[in-house]
Design a protein around this motif. Structure first.
Motif, PDB file in Angstrom:
ATOM      1  N   ARG A  93       7.952  -4.905 -23.549  1.00 53.96           N
ATOM      2  CA  ARG A  93       7.187  -5.779 -23.920  1.00 53.96           C
ATOM      3  C   ARG A  93       6.956  -7.301 -23.316  1.00 53.96           C
ATOM      4  O   ARG A  93       6.003  -7.735 -23.079  1.00 53.96           O
ATOM      5  CB  ARG A  93       7.587  -6.320 -25.524  1.00 53.96           C
ATOM      6  N   ASN A  94       7.968  -7.494 -22.530  1.00 53.07           N
ATOM      7  CA  ASN A  94       7.827  -8.800 -21.478  1.00 53.07           C
ATOM      8  C   ASN A  94       7.063  -8.530 -20.202  1.00 53.07           C
ATOM      9  O   ASN A  94       6.454  -9.295 -19.483  1.00 53.07           O
ATOM     10  CB  ASN A  94       9.252  -9.407 -21.198  1.00 53.07           C
ATOM     11  N   THR A  95       7.098  -7.130 -19.919  1.00 57.41           N
ATOM     12  CA  THR A  95       6.599  -6.704 -18.368  1.00 57.41           C
ATOM     13  C   THR A  95       5.073  -6.181 -18.570  1.00 57.41           C
ATOM     14  O   THR A  95       4.909  -6.082 -17.433  1.00 57.41           O
ATOM     15  CB  THR A  95       7.755  -5.889 -17.926  1.00 57.41           C
ATOM     16  N   ARG A  96       4.892  -5.714 -19.469  1.00 66.98           N
ATOM     17  CA  ARG A  96       3.430  -4.909 -19.819  1.00 66.98           C
ATOM     18  C   ARG A  96       2.465  -6.162 -19.311  1.00 66.98           C
ATOM     19  O   ARG A  96       2.322  -7.154 -19.898  1.00 66.98           O
ATOM     20  CB  ARG A  96       3.332  -4.599 -21.309  1.00 66.98           C
ATOM     21  N   GLY A  97       1.525  -5.694 -18.461  1.00 61.63           N
ATOM     22  CA  GLY A  97       0.454  -6.567 -17.988  1.00 61.63           C
ATOM     23  C   GLY A  97       1.175  -7.785 -17.279  1.00 61.63           C
ATOM     24  O   GLY A  97       0.387  -8.793 -17.037  1.00 61.63           O
ATOM     25  N   LEU A  98       2.198  -7.627 -16.771  1.00 57.59           N
ATOM     26  CA  LEU A  98       3.076  -8.836 -15.898  1.00 57.59           C
ATOM     27  C   LEU A  98       2.202  -9.075 -14.617  1.00 57.59           C
ATOM     28  O   LEU A  98       2.418 -10.437 -14.335  1.00 57.59           O
ATOM     29  CB  LEU A  98       4.291  -8.184 -15.825  1.00 57.59           C
ATOM     30  N   VAL A  99       1.680  -8.037 -14.182  1.00 59.42           N
ATOM     31  CA  VAL A  99       0.838  -8.534 -12.768  1.00 59.42           C
ATOM     32  C   VAL A  99      -0.585  -8.240 -12.963  1.00 59.42           C
ATOM     33  O   VAL A  99      -1.094  -7.187 -12.957  1.00 59.42           O
ATOM     34  CB  VAL A  99       1.541  -7.516 -11.564  1.00 59.42           C
ATOM     35  N   GLY A 100      -1.209  -9.422 -13.167  1.00 61.64           N
ATOM     36  CA  GLY A 100      -2.564  -9.298 -13.658  1.00 61.64           C
ATOM     37  C   GLY A 100      -3.444 -10.092 -12.367  1.00 61.64           C
ATOM     38  O   GLY A 100      -2.985 -10.433 -11.530  1.00 61.64           O
ATOM     39  N   ALA A 101      -4.735 -10.464 -13.014  1.00 65.03           N
ATOM     40  CA  ALA A 101      -5.756 -11.269 -12.039  1.00 65.03           C
ATOM     41  C   ALA A 101      -5.132 -12.332 -11.587  1.00 65.03           C
ATOM     42  O   ALA A 101      -5.164 -12.678 -10.281  1.00 65.03           O
ATOM     43  CB  ALA A 101      -6.891 -11.402 -12.725  1.00 65.03           C
ATOM     44  N   LYS A 102      -4.496 -13.166 -12.172  1.00 61.33           N
ATOM     45  CA  LYS A 102      -3.829 -14.459 -11.723  1.00 61.33           C
ATOM     46  C   LYS A 102      -2.651 -14.343 -10.837  1.00 61.33           C
ATOM     47  O   LYS A 102      -2.767 -15.094  -9.859  1.00 61.33           O
ATOM     48  CB  LYS A 102      -3.210 -15.245 -13.045  1.00 61.33           C
ATOM     49  N   GLU A 103      -1.892 -13.322 -11.191  1.00 63.54           N
ATOM     50  CA  GLU A 103      -0.835 -13.086 -10.267  1.00 63.54           C
ATOM     51  C   GLU A 103      -1.369 -12.501  -9.057  1.00 63.54           C
ATOM     52  O   GLU A 103      -0.850 -12.925  -7.801  1.00 63.54           O
ATOM     53  CB  GLU A 103       0.194 -12.027 -10.851  1.00 63.54           C
ATOM     54  N   LEU A 104      -2.102 -11.683  -8.956  1.00 63.13           N
ATOM     55  CA  LEU A 104      -2.603 -10.938  -7.736  1.00 63.13           C
ATOM     56  C   LEU A 104      -3.500 -12.072  -6.874  1.00 63.13           C
ATOM     57  O   LEU A 104      -3.460 -11.782  -5.558  1.00 63.13           O
ATOM     58  CB  LEU A 104      -3.701  -9.803  -8.056  1.00 63.13           C
ATOM     59  N   ALA A 105      -3.966 -12.903  -7.448  1.00 65.72           N
ATOM     60  CA  ALA A 105      -4.677 -13.730  -6.641  1.00 65.72           C
ATOM     61  C   ALA A 105      -3.878 -14.874  -5.839  1.00 65.72           C
ATOM     62  O   ALA A 105      -4.147 -15.516  -4.994  1.00 65.72           O
ATOM     63  CB  ALA A 105      -5.351 -14.655  -7.644  1.00 65.72           C
ATOM     64  N   LEU A 106      -2.394 -14.837  -6.113  1.00 65.51           N
ATOM     65  CA  LEU A 106      -1.627 -15.617  -5.654  1.00 65.51           C
ATOM     66  C   LEU A 106      -0.899 -14.916  -4.389  1.00 65.51           C
ATOM     67  O   LEU A 106      -0.460 -15.587  -3.525  1.00 65.51           O
ATOM     68  CB  LEU A 106      -0.470 -15.905  -6.675  1.00 65.51           C
ATOM     69  N   LEU A 107      -1.316 -13.899  -4.317  1.00 63.42           N
ATOM     70  CA  LEU A 107      -0.759 -12.902  -3.062  1.00 63.42           C
ATOM     71  C   LEU A 107      -1.297 -13.504  -1.724  1.00 63.42           C
ATOM     72  O   LEU A 107      -2.655 -13.801  -2.005  1.00 63.42           O
ATOM     73  CB  LEU A 107      -1.062 -11.614  -3.109  1.00 63.42           C
ATOM     74  N   PRO A 108      -0.782 -13.294  -0.648  1.00 59.75           N
ATOM     75  CA  PRO A 108      -1.396 -13.647   0.620  1.00 59.75           C
ATOM     76  C   PRO A 108      -2.700 -12.738   0.882  1.00 59.75           C
ATOM     77  O   PRO A 108      -2.513 -11.703   0.310  1.00 59.75           O
ATOM     78  CB  PRO A 108      -0.331 -13.598   1.638  1.00 59.75           C
ATOM     79  N   LYS A 109      -3.919 -13.310   1.447  1.00 56.19           N
ATOM     80  CA  LYS A 109      -4.890 -12.278   1.790  1.00 56.19           C
ATOM     81  C   LYS A 109      -4.430 -11.365   2.575  1.00 56.19           C
ATOM     82  O   LYS A 109      -3.696 -11.502   3.270  1.00 56.19           O
ATOM     83  CB  LYS A 109      -6.025 -13.336   2.602  1.00 56.19           C
ATOM     84  N   ASN A 110      -4.852 -10.242   2.356  1.00 55.92           N
ATOM     85  CA  ASN A 110      -4.702  -8.839   2.847  1.00 55.92           C
ATOM     86  C   ASN A 110      -3.388  -8.427   2.511  1.00 55.92           C
ATOM     87  O   ASN A 110      -2.792  -7.744   3.285  1.00 55.92           O
ATOM     88  CB  ASN A 110      -4.801  -8.998   4.253  1.00 55.92           C
ATOM     89  N   ALA A 111      -2.735  -8.554   1.442  1.00 56.03           N
ATOM     90  CA  ALA A 111      -1.744  -8.056   1.000  1.00 56.03           C
ATOM     91  C   ALA A 111      -1.722  -6.675   0.683  1.00 56.03           C
ATOM     92  O   ALA A 111      -2.916  -6.125   0.128  1.00 56.03           O
ATOM     93  CB  ALA A 111      -1.205  -8.739  -0.202  1.00 56.03           C
ATOM     94  N   VAL A 112      -0.759  -5.965   0.362  1.00 54.98           N
ATOM     95  CA  VAL A 112      -0.663  -4.713  -0.194  1.00 54.98           C
ATOM     96  C   VAL A 112       0.145  -4.563  -1.345  1.00 54.98           C
ATOM     97  O   VAL A 112       1.269  -5.297  -1.398  1.00 54.98           O
ATOM     98  CB  VAL A 112       0.028  -3.605   0.945  1.00 54.98           C
ATOM     99  N   VAL A 113      -0.344  -3.807  -2.187  1.00 58.49           N
ATOM    100  CA  VAL A 113       0.361  -3.708  -3.494  1.00 58.49           C
ATOM    101  C   VAL A 113       0.849  -2.034  -3.662  1.00 58.49           C
ATOM    102  O   VAL A 113       0.245  -1.272  -3.749  1.00 58.49           O
ATOM    103  CB  VAL A 113      -0.402  -3.978  -4.671  1.00 58.49           C
ATOM    104  N   ILE A 114       2.298  -2.175  -4.196  1.00 58.70           N
ATOM    105  CA  ILE A 114       2.813  -0.714  -4.218  1.00 58.70           C
ATOM    106  C   ILE A 114       3.165  -0.904  -5.936  1.00 58.70           C
ATOM    107  O   ILE A 114       4.082  -1.420  -6.053  1.00 58.70           O
ATOM    108  CB  ILE A 114       3.913  -0.517  -3.257  1.00 58.70           C
ATOM    109  N   ASN A 115       3.094   0.346  -6.670  1.00 63.25           N
ATOM    110  CA  ASN A 115       3.860   0.655  -7.912  1.00 63.25           C
ATOM    111  C   ASN A 115       4.248   1.629  -8.011  1.00 63.25           C
ATOM    112  O   ASN A 115       3.312   2.852  -8.029  1.00 63.25           O
ATOM    113  CB  ASN A 115       2.589   0.066  -8.966  1.00 63.25           C
ATOM    114  N   THR A 116       5.579   2.139  -8.030  1.00 65.60           N
ATOM    115  CA  THR A 116       6.093   3.160  -8.395  1.00 65.60           C
ATOM    116  C   THR A 116       7.140   3.067  -9.502  1.00 65.60           C
ATOM    117  O   THR A 116       8.136   3.848  -9.821  1.00 65.60           O
ATOM    118  CB  THR A 116       7.149   3.556  -7.306  1.00 65.60           C
ATOM    119  N   ALA A 117       6.699   2.030 -10.387  1.00 62.02           N
ATOM    120  CA  ALA A 117       7.368   1.784 -11.406  1.00 62.02           C
ATOM    121  C   ALA A 117       7.018   2.363 -12.937  1.00 62.02           C
ATOM    122  O   ALA A 117       6.886   3.537 -13.419  1.00 62.02           O
ATOM    123  CB  ALA A 117       7.669   0.209 -11.815  1.00 62.02           C
ATOM    124  N   ARG A 118       6.060   1.766 -13.448  1.00 56.60           N
ATOM    125  CA  ARG A 118       5.294   1.931 -14.751  1.00 56.60           C
ATOM    126  C   ARG A 118       3.754   1.473 -14.593  1.00 56.60           C
ATOM    127  O   ARG A 118       3.892   0.402 -14.199  1.00 56.60           O
ATOM    128  CB  ARG A 118       5.669   1.465 -15.942  1.00 56.60           C
TER     129      ARG A 118
END
Length: 335
Positions: free
Chosen positions: A214-239
């Motif tokens: 319940r604490n990690t559901r939606g953990l990485v959203g628009a606000k968090e992705l905006a903090l990534l350096p420009k041209n970052a790559v996102v990998i998700n092999t979790a849930r």
């Protein structure tokens, strides 16, 4: 005699399970394809131990098992089990945390390499009709590894394995995991960051490896992705539900995120209305060329991993149901 049920008939026989659990356990198999609710009540009424891989274990399904003492989730994640209802009834919930570690970590790294070295980019370009010009495509996806930070969200078994692989390839490696005791970073020689925001800001590649709670559901959203350096790559092999795929689509469309590799989606298998990102991917929309890889939650797969699932699940059921041990038991308050 104790009774254990494998409702999905994953393996051709139960000889290995019988050898591990012993003669005091009767092992039954079922033929449920989509839901435990498909199983006959008279079968469920006999069961003290339940072993499931793909099937969810909600409260209404648990009600079919009046004698149930142990649920084994035959995998790492346990979000499909209603742990609150299990806790209320005193049913132990276990997972199998030490299978598929190599496979999932390898997949996270393979997705990173395929995207960051332009394999997907040039592959997609050369299968166009007509194909793209023969030669280099100038694109910010492609980067040298040792100028990048590989950010690991969740430094458990798989996160650690991915971090070590990334480090061996030359990446600088940082992680964020508030549940991990101090000193884990020193043990493997990677940098610990003290907040999710700090990890996002540092990660040229973000690799997600935390469990779904319940604490990690939606953990990485628009606000968090905006903090990534420009041209970052996102990998998700979790849930899938850990990452907001609509926010990811927006980041990809805007160009802030260069590429993404997803083994998991919020709803699996996808059903209508499917995410716009998946719709664009299936339609081969030009703006996504070389920028997105989607896999059907198979990062764990290898023949060896399937053997491990079987062996370790049976050993865990034996330990908890027969011997009264706490092997791989998930604490009810562990959300």
């Amino acid at each position: 005699m104790l009774t254990v049920l494998e409702p999905e008939s994953l393996y051709p026989d139960t000889a290995l399970e019988q050898r591990i659990m012993g003669d005091g356990v009767r092992i039954l198999t079922g033929s449920a394809k989509k839901s435990l609710m498909e199983l006959p009540d008279e079968l469920c009424a006999e069961v003290e131990g339940l072993m499931t891989l793909r099937l969810a274990v909600p409260a209404e399904a648990l009600a079919k098992f009046p004698k149930l003492k142990v649920v084994i989730r035959m995998g790492v994640g346990y979000d499909r089990v209603d742990r609150a209802e299990c806790a209320r009834r005193g049913i132990a919930v276990c997972n199998v945390p030490d299978y598929g570690t190599q496979e999932v970590a390898d997949t996270a790294i393979a997705l990173t390499v395929a995207l960051r070295r332009g394999l997907v980019l040039h592959h997609d370009a050369q299968r166009q009709d007509p194909p793209a010009a023969w030669g280099v495509i100038q694109n910010p996806i492609v980067r040298r590894f040792d100028v990048q930070t590989f950010g690991v969200l969740g430094l458990g078994r798989i996160g650690t394995a991915a971090a070590l692989r990334a480090k061996a390839l030359g990446f600088k490696v940082a992680f964020y995991d508030p549940a991990l005791p101090n000193g884990a970073d020193r043990a493997i020689g990677v940098q610990r960051l003290d907040s999710l925001e700090a990890l996002m800001a540092a990660s040229d590649v973000l690799s997600i490896h935390c469990p779904l709670t319940r604490n990690t559901r939606g953990l990485v959203g628009a606000k968090e992705l905006a903090l990534l350096p420009k041209n970052a790559v996102v990998i998700n092999t979790a849930r899938g539900p850990i990452l907001d795929v609509d926010a990811l689509e927006a980041g990809l469309r805007s160009g802030h995120i260069a590429a993404a590799g997803l083994d998991v989606l919020p709803v699996e298998p996808p059903v209508d209305p499917i995410p716009n990102l998946l719709r664009a991917y299936r339609a081969k929309e030009p703006w996504l060329m070389g920028r997105l890889v989607i896999m059907p939650h198979v990062a764990f797969h290898s023949p060896e991993a399937w053997d491990d699932i079987r062996l370790k699940s049976a050993e865990t059921m034996r330990d908890v149901l027969v011997r009264g041990l706490k092997t791989n038991v998930i604490p009810p308050e562990g959300d």
